[in-house]
Structure formats: C-alpha cells, structure tokens
Motif scaffolding. Sequence first.
Motif, PDB file in Angstrom:
ATOM      1  N   ALA A  64      61.442  70.985  -3.277  1.00 42.09           N
ATOM      2  CA  ALA A  64      61.235  72.333  -2.920  1.00 42.09           C
ATOM      3  C   ALA A  64      60.221  72.839  -3.472  1.00 42.09           C
ATOM      4  O   ALA A  64      60.042  72.990  -4.826  1.00 42.09           O
ATOM      5  N   PHE A  65      58.937  73.540  -3.110  1.00 43.03           N
ATOM      6  CA  PHE A  65      58.105  74.198  -3.740  1.00 43.03           C
ATOM      7  C   PHE A  65      58.643  75.505  -4.472  1.00 43.03           C
ATOM      8  O   PHE A  65      59.715  75.970  -4.087  1.00 43.03           O
ATOM      9  N   SER A  66      58.393  75.639  -5.640  1.00 45.35           N
ATOM     10  CA  SER A  66      59.156  76.570  -6.582  1.00 45.35           C
ATOM     11  C   SER A  66      58.161  77.413  -7.443  1.00 45.35           C
ATOM     12  O   SER A  66      56.942  77.098  -7.742  1.00 45.35           O
ATOM     13  N   ILE A  67      58.404  78.405  -7.722  1.00 45.43           N
ATOM     14  CA  ILE A  67      57.748  79.421  -8.600  1.00 45.43           C
ATOM     15  C   ILE A  67      58.586  79.871  -9.625  1.00 45.43           C
ATOM     16  O   ILE A  67      59.585  80.258  -9.505  1.00 45.43           O
ATOM     17  N   ALA A  68      58.264  79.921 -11.051  1.00 49.78           N
ATOM     18  CA  ALA A  68      58.798  80.445 -12.160  1.00 49.78           C
ATOM     19  C   ALA A  68      57.881  81.079 -12.955  1.00 49.78           C
ATOM     20  O   ALA A  68      56.775  81.005 -12.943  1.00 49.78           O
ATOM     21  N   PHE A  69      58.326  81.689 -13.810  1.00 48.60           N
ATOM     22  CA  PHE A  69      57.685  82.371 -14.987  1.00 48.60           C
ATOM     23  C   PHE A  69      58.101  81.653 -16.477  1.00 48.60           C
ATOM     24  O   PHE A  69      59.499  81.597 -16.495  1.00 48.60           O
ATOM     25  N   ASP A  70      57.038  81.577 -17.169  1.00 51.86           N
ATOM     26  CA  ASP A  70      57.697  80.996 -18.476  1.00 51.86           C
ATOM     27  C   ASP A  70      57.727  82.206 -19.365  1.00 51.86           C
ATOM     28  O   ASP A  70      57.613  83.434 -19.088  1.00 51.86           O
ATOM     29  N   ASP A  71      58.280  82.034 -20.662  1.00 56.18           N
ATOM     30  CA  ASP A  71      58.687  83.050 -21.711  1.00 56.18           C
ATOM     31  C   ASP A  71      57.586  84.047 -21.867  1.00 56.18           C
ATOM     32  O   ASP A  71      57.940  85.301 -22.235  1.00 56.18           O
ATOM     33  N   SER A  72      56.183  83.722 -21.856  1.00 54.86           N
ATOM     34  CA  SER A  72      55.230  84.721 -22.011  1.00 54.86           C
ATOM     35  C   SER A  72      54.793  85.468 -20.555  1.00 54.86           C
ATOM     36  O   SER A  72      53.607  86.326 -20.977  1.00 54.86           O
ATOM     37  N   GLY A  73      55.333  84.908 -19.644  1.00 59.40           N
ATOM     38  CA  GLY A  73      55.008  85.733 -18.437  1.00 59.40           C
ATOM     39  C   GLY A  73      53.823  84.893 -17.370  1.00 59.40           C
ATOM     40  O   GLY A  73      53.560  85.377 -16.518  1.00 59.40           O
TER      41      GLY A  73
END
Length: 176
Positions: A150-159
């Motif tokens: 599934a297409f996914s979007i996330a943020f890493d710890d730095s933004g």
Amino acid sequence: MKNVFLFTVLAFAMVFSTEATAQKFSGLDKSPADIVTFPTSSRVPQKSIKVIYSRPQLKGRSLTELAPQGKVWRTGANECTEITFYKDATVGGKSVKAGTYSLFTIPGEGEWTVILNSNLNQWGAFSYDSEADVARVMAKTSSDNEELEAFSIAFDDSGDMVMGWGTTRVTVPISI
C-alpha cells in the motif's frame, strides 16, 4: 400492568414491523483513507503537519504503471492528497506559508518533483492547474528491501516526509 402491556406491544411492533428500513452503508474502499501527522507521537498534542491521503495497493501492478514517470500524479488515490502546515515551513528549501495544499508529484528516475498546489477538493489530477502551484521541489528517491503493498506516507524523527510504495522511497526535506 397497563405500562407492561403497552411496552410489550411496542417492542413486538418494532421487532416484527415490515415498515422498518435500514441504512445501507458502502463496503470498505479499495484505497482507504489515512492520516499521518508530525510530530508522530500521540503524546504531542500540538501537531505541525497533517497529511490526509488515500492508500492505493499495488496488487501485482508496477509502481510506474500506477504513477507513471514524467506525469503529474495525485500522490495517492481518489481525492488529491492534502497537506496542512499549522506553522510556516520550509519544504525542500522553499518557504511555504501555514495553510492547506493539494500534494501532487511527478515521479522521475532518481528524484521526484513534489508540488504544493493551492486548489483544494480535487479528484485525481484531472483538473490539476500548474498556475495554482505554491511550490515545486525536488526530492531524492532511494530503494528499500521492504516491499510496501500500500502507498504510504510517514515522517521521520526530524520532520522529513517519506513516501513509500513498492521498494521506492521518496524523502521530502521539511523544516518547521
């Protein structure tokens, strides 16, 4: 005694009434909507960024078939992905005012063009208008061993925002 009798008659009528109608609800969407925020921790109530998007599935198809290189893509499925910045931000080195924008991308080899557009409530990229672009930035791509169906979007710890599908990862530098 009268109340018990009345209650019994009403209950019987409600259960066995042929006049009852039921609301029809649609089944699950094939590309369900999702929301991701930054900061990602649920312990931080004040969010800086929120992304609302739909998550198409590969289902045996290739990423380039669903998001062709060199063509504007809605960056998800169904309605355009929307990104809200609750504070002024820097996206890929460009200043962006706080607000909500449609998020489009143009997939490429080695990097993708990421587009923030001021026209909201769009379905797909059918009515995409480059005149409403607020920012266009380049984002590097990389590969990962983990395959995302599934297409996914996330943020890493730095933004930084990371979009992933298949083994492709696209990282968009964001500073708040």
